[in-house]
Design an enzyme around this catalytic site. Structure first.
Site, short mmCIF file in Angstrom:
data_model
loop_
_atom_site.label_atom_id
_atom_site.label_comp_id
_atom_site.label_asym_id
_atom_site.label_seq_id
_atom_site.Cartn_x
_atom_site.Cartn_y
_atom_site.Cartn_z
N ASP A 8 2.55 9.54 -34.17
CA ASP A 8 2.96 10.11 -35.65
C ASP A 8 3.62 10.97 -35.71
O ASP A 8 4.22 11.53 -36.82
CB ASP A 8 1.41 10.06 -36.34
CG ASP A 8 0.72 11.18 -35.58
OD1 ASP A 8 0.81 11.75 -34.73
OD2 ASP A 8 -0.49 11.53 -36.53
N SER A 9 4.19 11.98 -34.58
CA SER A 9 5.18 12.88 -34.51
C SER A 9 6.18 12.13 -35.18
O SER A 9 7.47 13.19 -35.66
CB SER A 9 5.30 13.27 -33.21
OG SER A 9 5.47 12.14 -32.26
N LYS A 37 -3.87 5.08 -30.27
CA LYS A 37 -4.41 6.60 -29.93
C LYS A 37 -5.12 6.88 -31.36
O LYS A 37 -4.23 6.86 -32.61
CB LYS A 37 -3.38 7.30 -29.69
CG LYS A 37 -3.74 8.58 -29.23
CD LYS A 37 -2.86 9.64 -28.53
CE LYS A 37 -1.75 10.15 -29.26
NZ LYS A 37 -2.01 10.94 -30.26
N GLU A 88 -7.09 10.66 -32.81
CA GLU A 88 -7.37 12.12 -32.67
C GLU A 88 -8.85 12.43 -32.97
O GLU A 88 -9.33 11.91 -34.01
CB GLU A 88 -6.48 13.15 -33.55
CG GLU A 88 -4.85 12.83 -33.40
CD GLU A 88 -4.00 14.04 -34.00
OE1 GLU A 88 -4.64 14.86 -34.79
OE2 GLU A 88 -3.05 13.75 -34.10
N GLU A 102 -4.01 18.43 -25.69
CA GLU A 102 -2.94 18.94 -26.11
C GLU A 102 -3.20 20.50 -26.43
O GLU A 102 -4.11 20.83 -26.84
CB GLU A 102 -2.37 18.56 -27.73
CG GLU A 102 -1.41 19.05 -28.36
CD GLU A 102 -0.63 18.46 -29.50
OE1 GLU A 102 -0.95 17.36 -29.40
OE2 GLU A 102 0.25 18.83 -29.87
#
Ligand code: KIV
Length: 281
Positions: A49-50, A118, A120, A186
């Protein structure tokens, strides 16, 4: 030769089995041409989503939508043959309930052809990860700095320092026990990344988490020098494509203004001539 030695993409169980072995190589991709460049060299291509910040100029990943992820996922799918494709679940598409997460993850998988999603979160997402993995949706987890929680975390700072380390360890253990096939770590200190990598049963994939991890991931535009708005400490620029592109665009603009482009070799004169890779003129 593929990153895994065969012609087919590794599956999520293949990736899980790579714990404590040769480092997993992962990059993001958002478009077909970049996916084609990444594919021969990487085990995993992540449609992160970057993309919101890197390609759409958004100030954070919070404005990224499910439709954006699906559009970029479809594009990346066309460029991959050998790498496992994972698509990020965007903010607001999975946190409400395991059922919401399943509905949206199933749509992402069906419409993009990705092999995994993925999401978070740590302990707070364990129930959801268990729900998805129990219903055929492989999940890559993401703990430590979770950019979708930037407002709650108070910024993009290093996570897991001092007493906060236990929280990140608990998160990594929770997602592994819930059935994630790998976990992104991260922006955490090296000692913590090493401890998590030693203690959890699934591969850890670091971004700003030291070489102690089972693999590494970077945002492709960061490492190519295409995204230059800011450069986190953990990014190594392997090329300066942004500078090269700017110089090329400046040269084009100069030549057009000076009437030096198009040159004779770019001009059709009316005679019939075969153009390599094109139509006869
Ligand atoms: O969105 C993204 O690109 C990511 C990676 C940096 C892990 O989540």
């Amino acid at each position: 030769m593929s990153a895994t030695g065969g012609n087919t993409a590794p599956t999520p169980p293949d990736i899980a089995a790579r714990k404590s072995q040769a480092p997993l190589v992962c990059l993001t991709a958002y478009t077909t041409p970049v996916a084609r460049l990444v594919d021969p060299h990487c085990d995993i291509a992540l449609v992160g989503d970057s993309v919101g910040m890197v390609l759409h100029g958004l100030p954070s990943t919070l404005g990224v939508t499910l439709d954006m992820m699906i559009m970029h996922g479809k594009a990346v799918r066309r460029g991959l043959e050998r790498a496992l494709m994972v698509v990020d679940m965007p903010f607001g598409s999975y946190e409400e309930s395991p059922e919401q997460a399943f509905r949206n993850a199933a749509r992402v998988m069906a419409e993009t052809g990705c092999a995994a999603v993925k999401l978070e979160g740590g302990e707070n997402m364990a129930e959801t990860i268990d729900f998805l993995t129990g219903r055929g949706i492989p999940v890559m987890a993401h703990v430590g700095l979770t950019p979708q929680a930037v407002n709650a975390l108070g910024g993009y700072r290093v996570q897991g320092k001092g007493e906060d380390a236990e929280r990140v360890i608990d998160d990594a253990q929770a997602v592994a026990q819930a059935g994630a096939f790998s976990v992104v770590l991260e922006k955490i200190p090296e000692a913590l990344a090493r401890r998590i990598t030693e203690e959890v049963a699934i591969p850890t994939i670091g971004i700003g988490a030291s070489p102690a991890c089972d693999g590494q991931i970077l945002v492709v535009d960061d490492m190519l020098g295409l995204f230059t708005a800011f450069q986190p400490k953990f990014v190594k620029r392997y090329a300066e494509l942004g500078q090269m592109a700017e110089a090329a665009i400046a040269a084009y603009a100069r030549e057009v203004r000076e009437r030096r482009f198009p040159a004779p070799e770019h001009v059709f004169k009316g005679e019939s001539e075969a153009i390599p890779g094109g139509d006869a003129a």
